[in-house]
Design a protein around this motif. Structure first.
Motif, PDB file in Angstrom:
ATOM      1  N   VAL A  98       0.909  -1.139  -0.028  1.00  0.00           N
ATOM      2  CA  VAL A  98      -0.066  -0.015   0.012  1.00  0.00           C
ATOM      3  C   VAL A  98       0.729   1.476  -0.040  1.00  0.00           C
ATOM      4  O   VAL A  98       0.827   2.194  -0.750  1.00  0.00           O
ATOM      5  CB  VAL A  98      -0.977   0.058   1.295  1.00  0.00           C
ATOM      6  CG1 VAL A  98      -1.835   1.307   1.183  1.00  0.00           C
ATOM      7  CG2 VAL A  98      -1.920  -1.203   1.182  1.00  0.00           C
TER       8      VAL A  98
ATOM      9  N   GLY B  30      -4.876   2.744   2.275  1.00  0.00           N
ATOM     10  CA  GLY B  30      -5.656   3.208   1.056  1.00  0.00           C
ATOM     11  C   GLY B  30      -5.320   4.673   0.849  1.00  0.00           C
ATOM     12  O   GLY B  30      -4.977   5.205   1.924  1.00  0.00           O
TER      13      GLY B  30
ATOM     14  N   ALA C 213      -8.627   1.485  -0.793  1.00  0.00           N
ATOM     15  CA  ALA C 213      -8.485   0.610   0.348  1.00  0.00           C
ATOM     16  C   ALA C 213      -9.363  -0.914   0.224  1.00  0.00           C
ATOM     17  O   ALA C 213     -10.417  -0.967  -0.431  1.00  0.00           O
ATOM     18  CB  ALA C 213      -9.117   1.062   1.923  1.00  0.00           C
TER      19      ALA C 213
END
Length: 1489
Positions: A173, A217, A410
């Motif tokens: 991420v 996210g 996310a």
């Protein structure tokens, strides 16, 4: 007051000084008329406030003081960041500064904003801490002019969140969040005259965080992309970077299909001139490679990337399409059929060439319900071509943003909170301002209004919290200017109305503006230029800007014809025009298309007048409104980027440009709001500590007494009660009152100094007289004594001369006698020797003759004896030969006799019969045993077949139930973890192979170094180099091992979760088959296990059998046995009570027993299960130092035992090859060691700075003086400021307790001293580096008193290390930089001799570190002085000579890892009868053999 500083307005502001004060009665009296007190020059701040890191802490708050403070910090201290209340002012240094590394991130992580030097990381940390603590959304608003550093600041902010929110290990991420930066820079940044990497759009990135504070996210929103740059660039400017990157990479094999040439051959990239095609210091080819890698990280496939590049290349070729005018007056246009650019454009996008050529020169027109095709003139066709190029690029930009948001979204969980980073354009004013500048300045007006109201709200909240009787502070609200722009019949409203008119023009629009805002309802913020009827002036909050009306209507309509879009929609770029705008995207260019409203019609027959409302300005107002709503719902943090000069020169400060931007970005408004109230604020304790000489009062101890004393004494010092106010915890002052108190304090101290000087001078005079009198008497006494001693010496010398003469005469006569006697004796000795040697020679000759005679006689006798013996031996041989022949003939005759043979074989027949009977009996018994064995095998085979059938049935049922779970996220995650683990194993294997290849080379080099031809110095130098290289390789390998361990642990966690889910489903769906399987397994265990195994061991056996179903491991007994032997489930108290290394000894004996019995598979299974079990134990006790140390000891001992018995031949060698398990155990030792350090470091990290820097182990030392405003918190308006200080502050005792716990754990396990020394060397580096880094970033720590406190704290640590004999490993030496930094705070810093001594003593500090400490040095009392700039320059000159080519280093690398080496210590032989195994381990089934 002869040196009071004032400022005069010359150019911007310059400082001046009063050379002489006025006193009544002066003869040279000159009168200067002053209209009002406001006309007097503004006063300067005291010297103690010069270079203050917070502008609101200045005593006099005004524009010249702010400008002067920024200039001093920027030029003299090289500090580019300065606080201004809640705003961080960042000046672009136009240079690479070493203040953004990971060590700086570590230094700011977890620290209070008020404790550290201003930095962009400090703002990011404040936002992150507020979000995690209050669970509220935050926003960081970064604004400034082009080239001020907004994009870089946003990148560093996102990088900080990626490191802090990723728990020091960047996951996918965080990697995707950072990968968005190069993509947006390529597609949205360009070179301008002000900036080589200017963002031509605004963006707002929301970074979502989970419950644990990790990034899960992100989402990006863009604003006002400058699409006009695609088709036009001014001189010395470039188009967007992506076009030049493609042109530079045109020779790559995959790029040849695009048919690109150099950038200067395309119309859309060569308008800025040849000099602007290449940006110095950049590589377009490498930038494109970075962009492609970023796209790959974000999930854009290579095929999609090539489609993206095809569209971009088509835009470039579209710009080269040559449109020619024709017809009468040029009212028509056409494109040549052989136009190469049009052909390439059509091929790249897959459209019909003839259709595109037709619709580029024609458009449809709706007349009376019918659609007519109307030709366009040459100029109209060129404008339509450029509009198409802008629209295609705008849609491509929107598609890219949408793709980024899709990749950053996310997954699996919803963000608990987010931090938004707004990188938006600042206030702009040029010689010619158009629609873009108007929208930009309108957005800045809205942001400034939100900023003013937020600052005002914080100021009023502080007064309410302190319960002050306050009146409303007036601040300049720019709502009238905003109403002028967006209100009813405002500028934008009239603009949209004019755009809806069929024949609307800029002249009509300007006339409406004049009538509405100058004639009908005059606005104070609107003016008409004197010399123009096509322009208007708006008085913004920052400056007065004149806008040219030309181009406003066209840009607001953003017209692009529908027909070319319809051609493109059905081909390659259909996705760009058919999808909806990106979710959350508020860009100006979102959704614009073929008709003036900016949106596409679905069919050719529909009219466009219904869509006229959605103009560009209307969309921008909507997006801006959504942005303001988002910002108002968060807690804002402000960063104002300032461009110090227009020449892009490093560390050059232009006051005109700086003050212009300060006014534009609202910094001065913050100062004004703060100055309108009570800007100077002190807690009662700080105020009493600073102005104790003015307040008086002795014996004051508690807070109530201090507060009462301040309230009683302050009215006597400041008669006007309006100039100060008392709060609950603080005393507040108006601007300038602190300077008044400083003057009163200086006068009081001066009067006290005069009294002290008079008493001291009298005491010194009396002391001088007593010393003179005492010296005179002493001299007289010593003179008389010297004369008496001289007479006594003369008498002694006379007597001594007589004695010497007598003795000399006696010695001379005795010497003559001895010489004569010695000569006589010598003559006698030579005569006697000659006679004796003559007799000796005669005796030697006689003895030699006798010896010769005896030898000759003996030789003759031996010759005669040999002849006689040879004759006798010959006779004996002949006789014996004759007798032997006779005996041979006799025995041959006996052999021929049959009777003799029978007699010898008489008993053999009986023996043969007995053997035959025995063989028959054995055959019958063997047949019976064979039949019994066949029966047993058949029964066993039937039993196994039944069991396998039950297992197969159970497996089929389980497989049927688990088919629905194939798409689970955990399986995907497991596949990813397996892939990461495989890559980590490959990297570790490659590293091991490389080290193995390097090792023989190192031996060869070492052998060559030992050659006699190599000098000792050369050998030592090369040996040192090789040692460093070996340590570096070892460090890299251990780093790879640490990464592999982390991935393996994550993989095991996911596998256990998946296995647990499967087991639970298995029990829910197939409980009866499991019970049947358990029963069958119990029966099998009872038949195969020994009789002594109790019921508990049977349960473990069944458990291992069930687990083996999922692990596909059929060695059931091997799984159970190591699990019991390795003690993974042993309690902590039991484990610590065991003798050191007991588990390793028991395991080694089991391995040796299996190896001795010839069962190599069992031995290897034992080793494999041992490694797995120890890993499980380490995972279970991942936060326990004692248990980790215990398994470290067992791993090391087991490694040494296996190595000892695998290499040495004098012991019982192991026949099984266990080299791979020895290597695995060695890696396990490193893993245990790293886990031990990780646990200790996690306990030390939060208390290092409070214990080593902030704790006062010497009571009362820091209270001797408080710097003016230095200890006031920036977060003073935060109501949680009092809560943060609650609780007991950590001290050095806490640090020593943590270190003592580790030392006790290592000592209890009897680990080698070298391992303990290496562990504390690593921890000492962490302590020293963290403390020094924080010291280099905190101005309040750089003082004499604080340096003494820190030195004392370090001495406690140093004494602790020496008391435990840990200095041999280099732990104490690593404290030297911190010790020298504290000494630097305490030594003199005035003369050149001080500078030379300073440079000589601080050899462990770098040049940047020494200069930084000298720059930050802040006196905390009047007894100290600030370090002058001349002294700093002298030190820099001396350091330049010392450093040479030394790399610049400001902060130490906190994450530096020293490689660990475990010494090979062959243990003593181990015997089973020597082991004392406690009953608590429950391994009594092991038998000693």
């Amino acid at each position: 007051q002869g040196l009071t500083s004032i400022y005069t307005l010359y150019e911007v502001w310059v400082s001046a000084k009063l050379l002489q004060d006025y006193s009544p009665g002066d003869k040279n009296e000159v009168l200067y008329p002053v209209a009002s007190p406001a006309g007097l020059p503004p006063l300067g701040n005291p010297d103690i406030l010069e270079g203050e890191n917070d502008l609101t802490a200045l005593s006099f708050l005004h524009e010249p003081a702010v400008l002067h403070n920024l200039r001093v910090r920027f030029l003299d201290y090289s500090s580019i960041y300065t606080y201004c209340g809640i705003v961080l002012v960042a000046l672009n240094p136009y240079d690479q500064l070493p203040i953004y590394g990971e060590e700086v991130i570590d230094a700011y992580s977890g620290q209070d904003m008020a404790d550290m030097e201003p930095h962009i990381f400090s703002v990011a940390e404040e936002a992150y801490r507020t979000m995690t603590r209050e669970e509220k959304n935050q926003s960081i608003i970064i604004s400034g002019e082009s080239g001020a550093g907004k994009t870089v600041s946003a990148k560093f902010t996102m990088r900080y969140f990626a490191v802090v929110g990723g728990a020091a290990q960047q996951t996918s991420v965080e990697e995707r969040v950072l990968a968005s930066n190069p993509i947006m820079e390529s597609f949205g940044n360009a070179k301008t005259t002000r900036n080589n990497n200017s963002s031509r759009f605004g963006k707002y990135i929301e970074i979502g965080f989970g419950r644990k504070g990790d990034i899960i996210g992100a989402n990006m929103k863009t604003y006002l992309l400058e699409k006009s740059r695609v088709v036009f660039q001014s001189s010395q400017e470039r188009n967007y970077h992506i076009f030049y990157q493609l042109c530079s990479s045109r020779n790559l094999p995959e790029m040849r299909v695009l048919q690109l040439d150099a950038a200067e051959t395309f119309h859309y990239t060569n308008q800025g001139g040849r000099d602007s095609l290449q940006i110095p210091g950049t590589d377009d080819i490498m930038d494109l490679e970075h962009t492609r890698n970023a796209l790959t990280i974000l999930g854009v496939l290579p095929e999609q990337q090539m489609e993206l590049f095809r569209i971009l290349a088509a835009v470039l070729h579209l710009g080269n399409v040559h449109i020619q005018a024709s017809g009468r007056g040029g009212d028509r246009s056409y494109i040549d059929r052989e136009d190469r650019s049009l052909g390439v454009f059509s091929n790249l996008l897959g459209v019909e060439r003839t259709q595109m050529a037709h619709w580029l020169c024609h458009h449809k027109l709706a007349v009376g319900g019918e659609m007519l095709v109307k030709p366009m003139s040459g100029q109209q066709a060129l404008e339509a071509r450029d509009a198409l190029a802008k629209h295609v690029y705008g849609q491509l930009f929107m598609w890219t943003v949408t793709r980024l948001n899709s990749a950053l979204r996310a997954q699996g969980q919803r963000p608990k909170a987010f931090i938004g980073v707004l990188d938006i354009y600042g206030f702009e004013t040029f010689e010619k301002n158009s629609f873009e500048q108007f929208c930009i300045n309108y957005a800045n007006e809205k942001l400034q209004q939100q900023f003013n109201r937020h600052v005002f709200q914080l100021e009023q909240e502080e007064y309410v919290r302190e319960e002050l009787p306050w009146s409303r502070i007036e601040f300049s609200d720019n709502q009238p200017c905003i109403a002028l722009i967006e209100g009813q019949l405002g500028v934008l409203d009239l603009l949209d109305e004019e755009c809806r008119m069929p024949k609307g023009s800029e002249e009509n629009w300007a006339r409406k503006l004049y009538d509405q805002h100058q004639s009908n309802k005059p606005s104070p913020h609107f003016r008409k230029p004197r010399m123009s009827n096509s322009a208007f002036i708006i008085l913004h909050f920052a400056d007065m800007v004149q806008y040219e009306c030309d181009g406003f209507l066209e840009k607001n309509r953003d017209t692009v014809f529908e027909e070319p879009i319809n051609v493109l929609r059905a081909k390659l770029v259909a996705e760009l025009f058919q999808q909806a705008p990106a979710g959350g995207n508020l860009s100006l260019s979102a959704g614009k298309s073929s008709i003036p409203n900016g949106s596409l019609c679905s069919g050719p027959g529909k009219r466009a007048h219904r869509e006229h409302k959605l103009t560009v300005s209307f969309q921008f107002r909507q997006s801006l409104q959504l942005l303001m709503e988002a910002l108002n719902s968060t807690t804002p943090h402000y960063v104002r980027c300032i461009k110090p000069n227009d020449l892009k020169e490093p560390f050059v400060f232009d006051p005109k440009r700086a003050v212009q931007q300060l006014r534009a970005c609202g910094v001065l408004e913050t100062i004004r709001i703060s100055a309108a109230g009570f800007p100077s604020r002190w807690t009662y304790a700080e105020f009493y500590s600073r102005y104790r000489v003015l307040l008086g009062g002795s014996g004051v101890r508690n807070q109530e007494q201090i507060q009462a004393l301040c309230q009683l004494a302050l009215p006597q010092l400041i008669p006007d009660p309006e100039q100060y106010c008392f709060g609950k915890t603080k005393v507040f002052f108006r601007a300038g009152q602190v300077a008044l108190l400083e003057r009163l304090r200086a006068e009081r101290l001066r009067a006290a100094g005069v009294i002290i000087q008079s008493w001291v001078k009298g005491w010194l005079g009396r002391r001088r007289y007593h010393k003179t009198r005492w010296a005179t008497l002493t001299i007289q006494r010593y003179t008389r004594g010297a004369l008496a001693r001289r007479l006594a010496d003369m008498l002694r010398y006379t007597k001594a001369a007589v004695v010497i003469q007598k003795t000399y005469r006696m010695v001379a006569i005795r010497q003559m006698f001895l010489t004569i006697r010695k000569a006589t004796v010598t003559i006698q000795a030579f005569t006697r020797g000659t006679l004796a040697r003559r007799q000796h020679r005669l005796a030697v000759v006689e003895r030699a003759a006798v010896l010769l005679q005896s030898a000759v006689r003996g030789w003759l006798a031996r010759q005669a004896f040999r002849r006689v013996r040879a004759a006798v031996v010959l006779v004996q041989c002949c006789v014996r030969r004759k007798a032997a022949r006779r005996e041979l003939l006799r025995r041959k005759a006996e052999a021929r006799s049959v009777e003799k043979f029978r007699e010898l074989n008489k008993g053999m027949e009986v023996k043969l019969m007995q053997l035959q009977l025995r063989a028959d009996h054995q055959a019958r018994e063997s047949e019976a045993l064979r039949e019994t064995l066949l029966a047993e095998r058949k029964a066993h085979s039937n039993e196994l077949s039944a069991l396998r059938g039950a297992l197969l049935k159970l497996e089929n049922q389980l497989r049927t139930q688990l088919q629905t779970q194939q798409a689970r996220p955990t399986s995907v995650a497991s596949e990813k973890e397996m892939e990461e683990r495989r890559k980590a194993e490959e990297r570790a294997g490659q590293e091991i192979l490389r080290l193995t290849q390097v090792r023989p080379w190192i031996h060869v080099v070492v052998s060559s170094l030992r050659a006699p031809g190599c000098s000792e110095e050369c050998a030592a130098q090369q040996d040192k180099t090789l040692t460093a290289e070996l340590d570096e390789e070892r460090r890299k390998y251990q780093g790879l091992l640490r990464e592999f361990t982390r991935l393996e642990q994550r993989y095991d966690n996911l596998r256990e979760m998946s296995m647990l889910t499967e087991v639970l489903m298995f029990y829910q769906l197939a409980w009866v088959p499991v019970c049947l399987l358990a029963k069958t397994a119990s029966e099998l265990a009872l038949t195969s296990a020994p009789a002594k195994v109790d019921y508990e061991k049977k349960g473990q056996f069944i458990k291992s059998l069930c687990v083996s179903k999922f692990n596909t491991n059929h060695h059931l007994v091997v799984l159970c046995l190591p699990t019991s032997l390795c003690f993974p489930d042993v309690r902590v108290d039991v484990g610590l009570s065991l003798p050191p290394g007991l588990a390793a000894k028991v395991l080694f004996l089991c391995v040796r027993q299996a190896d001795g019995s010839g069962d190599k598979a069992r031995a290897r299974s034992l080793c494999a299960a041992t490694v797995t079990a120890i890993k499980g134990a380490l995972k279970k006790h991942c936060n326990d130092v004692d248990m980790t140390a215990m398994w470290l000891k067992n791993s090391c001992l087991l490694t040494d035992l296996l190595t000892q018995h695998s290499t040495r031949q004098d012991l019982v060698p192991l026949t099984t090859d266990l080299s791979d398990f020895i290597r695995a155990l060695s890696d396990l030792c490193i893993q245990s060691y790293q886990q031990l350090l990780s646990v200790t470091e996690s306990r030390l990290q939060p208390i290092i700075v409070p214990s080593m820097l902030e704790s006062e182990m010497i009571p009362g030392l820091s209270a001797s003086g408080v710097k003016l405003g230095g200890s006031r918190k920036r977060t003073g308006s935060d109501p949680r400021a009092g809560e943060r200080g609650a609780g007991e502050a950590p001290s050095m005792a806490a640090v020593l307790r943590v270190l003592g716990a580790l030392h006790m754990a290592l000592s209890r396990q009897a680990l080698p001293p070298t391992v303990t020394e290496q562990a504390f060397r690593q921890l000492t580096h962490l302590l020293s580096a963290s403390a020094l880094n924080s010291l280099l970033l905190r101005k309040d720590m750089c003082s004499w008193s604080r340096g003494l406190q820190i030195r004392y704290n370090v001495s406690l640590l140093e004494e602790w290390l020496r008391s435990r004999e840990l200095q041999a490993g280099g732990a104490v030496a690593l404290l030297e930089p911190l010790i020298q930094a504290t000494q630097l705070l305490q030594v003199g810093k005035k003369t050149e001799a001080d500078a030379q001594a300073l440079v000589h003593s601080c050899n462990a500090l770098s040049t940047q570190q020494i200069v930084k400490i000298l720059t930050l040095y802040t006196p905390h009392s009047d007894l100290e002085e600030r370090v002058t700039l001349n002294f700093i320059r002298v030190v820099q000159g001396l350091l330049k000579e010392r450093s040479g080519n030394q790399a610049p280093q400001l902060l130490l690398d906190v994450r530096r890892v020293f490689p660990v080496t475990f010494p090979y210590l062959p243990p003593s032989p181990i015997r089973a009868d020597q082991l004392d195994i406690p009953d608590s381990l429950k391994i009594s089934f092991l038998r000693r053999t």
